[in-house]
Design a protein around this motif. Structure first.
Motif, PDB file in Angstrom:
ATOM      1  N   ALA A   1      -0.835   9.777   2.643  1.00  0.00           N
ATOM      2  CA  ALA A   1      -1.514   8.865   3.556  1.00  0.00           C
ATOM      3  C   ALA A   1      -0.527   7.781   3.952  1.00  0.00           C
ATOM      4  O   ALA A   1       0.576   7.697   3.407  1.00  0.00           O
ATOM      5  N   ASP A   2      -0.923   6.950   4.907  1.00  0.00           N
ATOM      6  CA  ASP A   2      -0.029   5.896   5.387  1.00  0.00           C
ATOM      7  C   ASP A   2      -0.812   4.598   5.532  1.00  0.00           C
ATOM      8  O   ASP A   2      -2.046   4.581   5.505  1.00  0.00           O
ATOM      9  N   TYR A   3      -0.054   3.521   5.668  1.00  0.00           N
ATOM     10  CA  TYR A   3      -0.628   2.197   5.914  1.00  0.00           C
ATOM     11  C   TYR A   3       0.218   1.528   6.985  1.00  0.00           C
ATOM     12  O   TYR A   3       1.442   1.466   6.854  1.00  0.00           O
ATOM     13  N   ARG A   4      -0.416   1.040   8.038  1.00  0.00           N
ATOM     14  CA  ARG A   4       0.284   0.595   9.234  1.00  0.00           C
ATOM     15  C   ARG A   4      -0.065  -0.838   9.608  1.00  0.00           C
ATOM     16  O   ARG A   4      -0.902  -1.479   8.975  1.00  0.00           O
TER      17      ARG A   4
ATOM     18  N   LEU B   1       0.763   4.293  -2.644  1.00  0.00           N
ATOM     19  CA  LEU B   1       0.542   5.660  -2.178  1.00  0.00           C
ATOM     20  C   LEU B   1       1.613   6.604  -2.711  1.00  0.00           C
ATOM     21  O   LEU B   1       1.310   7.723  -3.152  1.00  0.00           O
ATOM     22  N   ARG B   2       2.876   6.151  -2.687  1.00  0.00           N
ATOM     23  CA  ARG B   2       3.955   6.981  -3.222  1.00  0.00           C
ATOM     24  C   ARG B   2       3.806   7.166  -4.729  1.00  0.00           C
ATOM     25  O   ARG B   2       4.034   8.263  -5.255  1.00  0.00           O
ATOM     26  N   LYS B   3       3.448   6.089  -5.427  1.00  0.00           N
ATOM     27  CA  LYS B   3       3.275   6.175  -6.871  1.00  0.00           C
ATOM     28  C   LYS B   3       2.229   7.226  -7.252  1.00  0.00           C
ATOM     29  O   LYS B   3       2.384   7.956  -8.237  1.00  0.00           O
TER      30      LYS B   3
ATOM     31  N   ALA C   1       8.451  -3.757 -10.277  1.00  0.00           N
ATOM     32  CA  ALA C   1       9.253  -3.200  -9.188  1.00  0.00           C
ATOM     33  C   ALA C   1       8.656  -3.557  -7.832  1.00  0.00           C
ATOM     34  O   ALA C   1       9.385  -3.831  -6.868  1.00  0.00           O
ATOM     35  N   LEU C   2       7.333  -3.575  -7.758  1.00  0.00           N
ATOM     36  CA  LEU C   2       6.668  -3.949  -6.505  1.00  0.00           C
ATOM     37  C   LEU C   2       6.995  -5.395  -6.135  1.00  0.00           C
ATOM     38  O   LEU C   2       7.350  -5.681  -4.973  1.00  0.00           O
TER      39      LEU C   2
ATOM     40  N   HIS D   1       0.821  -1.208   0.000  1.00  0.00           N
ATOM     41  CA  HIS D   1       0.000   0.000   0.000  1.00  0.00           C
ATOM     42  C   HIS D   1       0.860   1.265   0.000  1.00  0.00           C
ATOM     43  O   HIS D   1       0.519   2.248  -0.675  1.00  0.00           O
ATOM     44  N   ARG D   2       1.969   1.259   0.739  1.00  0.00           N
ATOM     45  CA  ARG D   2       2.847   2.431   0.729  1.00  0.00           C
ATOM     46  C   ARG D   2       3.477   2.638  -0.645  1.00  0.00           C
ATOM     47  O   ARG D   2       3.671   3.785  -1.079  1.00  0.00           O
TER      48      ARG D   2
END
Length: 274
Positions: free
Chosen positions: A37-40, A30-32, A267-268, A26-27
């Motif tokens: 936002a964040d994912y924890r 989000l960066r892409k 890349a992921l 998810h991070r």
């Protein structure tokens, strides 16, 4: 929906949850997309589910959560179910906020499981499904929708497994772990066996049909002993990352309101397997 006052975030809950690769996925997205936002990760004990959802419901920055072992069934007791997941699959893996702020449970596991095998014809074929928990429910739901002909369940609780076959209208039977496997076209490990820190999954794959597919939902390690054994027998394999990323993409859009980007998937996967 309540006004967001800080950085929005989603998370994965489980006991344990530290093994999860969901934050990395998810991070990355989000960066892409340039989303702030964040994912924890949140470790939640079974007795703490009610407090967890009550607290998160009052947190305007919380967008939702993915649900992993052992909460996929119990979490249904604490969220709304407008899509009838309780009656259809009987387990959830995703909770998100509705437009009115209500916490809604859904299941992206079934679609996530199906995506890597959707182009194949499973009509009338024979599948073996290992396990009888929340992940197995999603697998059985998808196989039933895909027209599978017969399912053999391998589970510790024969009565529970037989109940699942009946619930999803599937023909088949149940056997324990020591019994010889049938000549199936597909074997799915929907249990935690073989995961790092869990007991090994010890099966003799020789009875499977030539050209059978072995699909392990475990993703830590990515190459499980089951998949290595299948590869040694020249059987086709699918690892748990394929399902993990597919179901995560569906959840991502529910959390953050944007489709997961398709570019950069290579890349992921490199990051996930490093």
């Amino acid at each position: 929906m309540k006004e967001i006052t800080g950085q929005p975030y989603a998370e994965v809950i489980g006991d344990p949850a530290g093994h999860s690769k969901s934050p990395m996925i998810h991070r990355f997205w989000l960066r892409k997309l340039g989303i702030d936002a964040d994912y924890r990760i949140a470790e939640v004990k079974p007795g703490g589910l009610a407090d967890y959802f009550a607290n998160r419901a009052d947190d305007p920055d919380w967008m939702g959560c993915n649900v992993t072992i052992p909460h996929k069934l119990a979490a249904l007791e604490h969220v709304a179910d407008p899509g009838g997941v309780r009656e259809s699959i009987g387990a959830i893996n995703t909770v998100f906020r509705g437009e009115d702020g209500a916490l809604i449970g859904t299941n992206t596991d079934a679609a996530g499981f199906w995506v890597p095998i959707a182009t194949r014809n499973w009509t009338g074929r024979h599948a073996v499904v290992i396990g009888s928990g929340g992940a197995a429910r999603a697998v059985l739901f998808a196989l039933a929708k895909g027209g599978i002909g017969e399912v053999t369940m391998v589970a510790r609780s024969g009565l529970k497994a037989m109940g699942l076959l009946a619930q999803f209208g599937l023909k088949g039977g149940v056997q324990d772990f020591g019994a010889k496997l049938p000549g199936a076209n597909l074997l799915v490990n929907a249990s935690p066996l073989g995961m790092a820190g869990q007991d090994a999954l010890d099966l003799d794959l020789d009875p499977l049909k030539r050209g059978a597919l072995v699909y392990d939902l475990v993703y830590k390690p990515v190459e499980t002993p089951l998949l290595r054994q299948a590869a040694d027998r020249e059987l086709e394999t699918i690892d748990g990352l394929s399902m993990l990323v597919a179901q995560a993409a569906l959840a991502f859009e529910l959390f953050f309101g944007e489709p997961a980007p398709e570019e950069g998937q290579d890349a992921l996967f490199e990051k996930l397997t490093a």
